[in-house]
Design an enzyme around this catalytic site. Structure first.
Site, PDB file in Angstrom:
ATOM      1  N   ASP A  56      20.152  19.235 -11.456  1.00 35.33           N
ATOM      2  CA  ASP A  56      18.910  19.959 -11.192  1.00 35.33           C
ATOM      3  C   ASP A  56      17.891  18.923 -10.732  1.00 35.33           C
ATOM      4  OD1 ASP A  56      16.552  21.365 -11.157  1.00 35.33           O
ATOM      5  OD2 ASP A  56      16.635  21.983 -13.257  1.00 35.33           O
ATOM      6  N   ASN A  83      18.186  17.557   0.547  1.00 36.28           N
ATOM      7  CA  ASN A  83      18.244  18.850   1.220  1.00 36.28           C
ATOM      8  C   ASN A  83      17.803  20.003   0.326  1.00 36.28           C
ATOM      9  OD1 ASN A  83      19.432  20.986   3.142  1.00 36.28           O
ATOM     10  ND2 ASN A  83      20.703  21.256   1.330  1.00 36.28           N
ATOM     11  N   TYR A 146       5.272  26.274   0.225  1.00 38.60           N
ATOM     12  CA  TYR A 146       6.481  25.658   0.784  1.00 38.60           C
ATOM     13  C   TYR A 146       6.097  24.667   1.879  1.00 38.60           C
ATOM     14  CZ  TYR A 146      11.003  25.293   3.175  1.00 38.60           C
ATOM     15  OH  TYR A 146      12.152  24.821   3.759  1.00 38.60           O
ATOM     16  N   LYS A 150       6.447  20.468   1.968  1.00 33.32           N
ATOM     17  CA  LYS A 150       7.144  19.784   3.057  1.00 33.32           C
ATOM     18  C   LYS A 150       6.215  18.832   3.804  1.00 33.32           C
ATOM     19  CE  LYS A 150      11.241  21.527   2.467  1.00 33.32           C
ATOM     20  NZ  LYS A 150      12.341  20.646   1.989  1.00 33.32           N
ATOM     21  N   THR A 183      27.634  33.690   6.727  1.00 30.27           N
ATOM     22  CA  THR A 183      27.580  34.152   5.336  1.00 30.27           C
ATOM     23  C   THR A 183      26.187  34.609   4.932  1.00 30.27           C
ATOM     24  OG1 THR A 183      27.069  31.967   4.398  1.00 30.27           O
ATOM     25  CG2 THR A 183      29.394  32.499   4.763  1.00 30.27           C
TER      26      THR A 183
END
Length: 246
Positions: A56, A83, A146, A150, A183
């Protein structure tokens, strides 16, 4: 020459695509992720000598433990790819304590913890690749936290690059645009949240339906090129964007 590569968030999405690509190319991949079953499934698919470690990235003790296992098996690694990340749209008025903590701890503190623990294994020729997002420059409504994490990651990466040059460690930012594979069937967000996100972006002139989307495997090719960059060349920043082929 084959490399030893550590990838966080390796159980799905871009992390899984990178793991598959580097394993196919003959590198040794160490897969880190919060959900052990996911990364073990990818590790089983690509086979030995690749292996998975539950980690984690938001928990410094978990990161320390993971890199202790790595160091016992690989006292030298060539690449760390930060990532792992999470993103979720919300407004300032509605964001919860948990949402704030989760994004800051995973998206921002996580790369710091991982880079710190990886540094002794990277010195003398290693590379850190921090995965950022186009939201850092696009400023998409409802993704301010977010994008903020970044943006901070990009600033830190620039400063790490200067700090770590004497130690022989290069640092690269990869600012990624929208991407997916077969997917990924849709968003996990509540339908009303997804709809509001689309509406707010449209108001800001960002039409989500018209933005081109690249494939994770295509992005993996760009990472391959970065990792194979000669040691006397540093690429500090790369922007990856979807493109509609003619």
């Amino acid at each position: 020459m084959a490399k030893t590569i550590v990838i966080t968030g390796a159980g799905d999405g871009l992390g899984r695509a990178l793991s598959r690509r580097f394993a196919t190319d003959g590198d040794t991949v160490i897969l880190l992720g919060r959900t052990l079953a996911k990364i073990e499934a990818v590790a089983a698919e690509i086979g030995a000598p690749h292996f998975a470690i539950e980690c984690d990235v938001a928990n410094p003790d978990s990161v320390r433990a993971a890199f202790a296992v790595i160091a016992a098996r690989h006292p030298k690694i060539d690449v760390l790819i930060n990532n792992a990340a999470v993103y979720e749209p919300f407004t300032l008025a509605e964001v919860t304590d948990a949402q704030i903590a989760t994004q800051i701890n995973i998206n921002l503190a996580g790369p710091i913890y991982c880079a710190r623990e990886a540094l002794p294994l990277l010195r003398g020729g290693g590379q850190i690749i921090n995965v950022s997002s186009e939201t850092a420059s696009l400023k998409m409504p409802m993704l301010w936290l977010y994008g903020g994490t970044k943006t901070a990651l990009e600033l830190m990466s620039d400063m790490w690059a200067r700090e770590l040059t004497p130690e022989g460690v290069r640092v690269t930012i990869v600012q990624a645009g929208m991407m997916m594979d077969e997917t990924k069937t849709g968003s996990a967000w509540a339908p009303e949240v997804s709809m509001r996100f689309g509406v707010e972006n449209a108001k800001a002139g960002i039409n989500l339906r018209e933005r081109p989307i690249s494939h994770y495997n295509s992005a993996a090719s760009a990472f391959r090129a970065l990792i194979d960059t000669p040691a006397d060349l540093h690429i500090p920043f790369v922007a990856l964007r979807g493109h509609r082929a003619a």
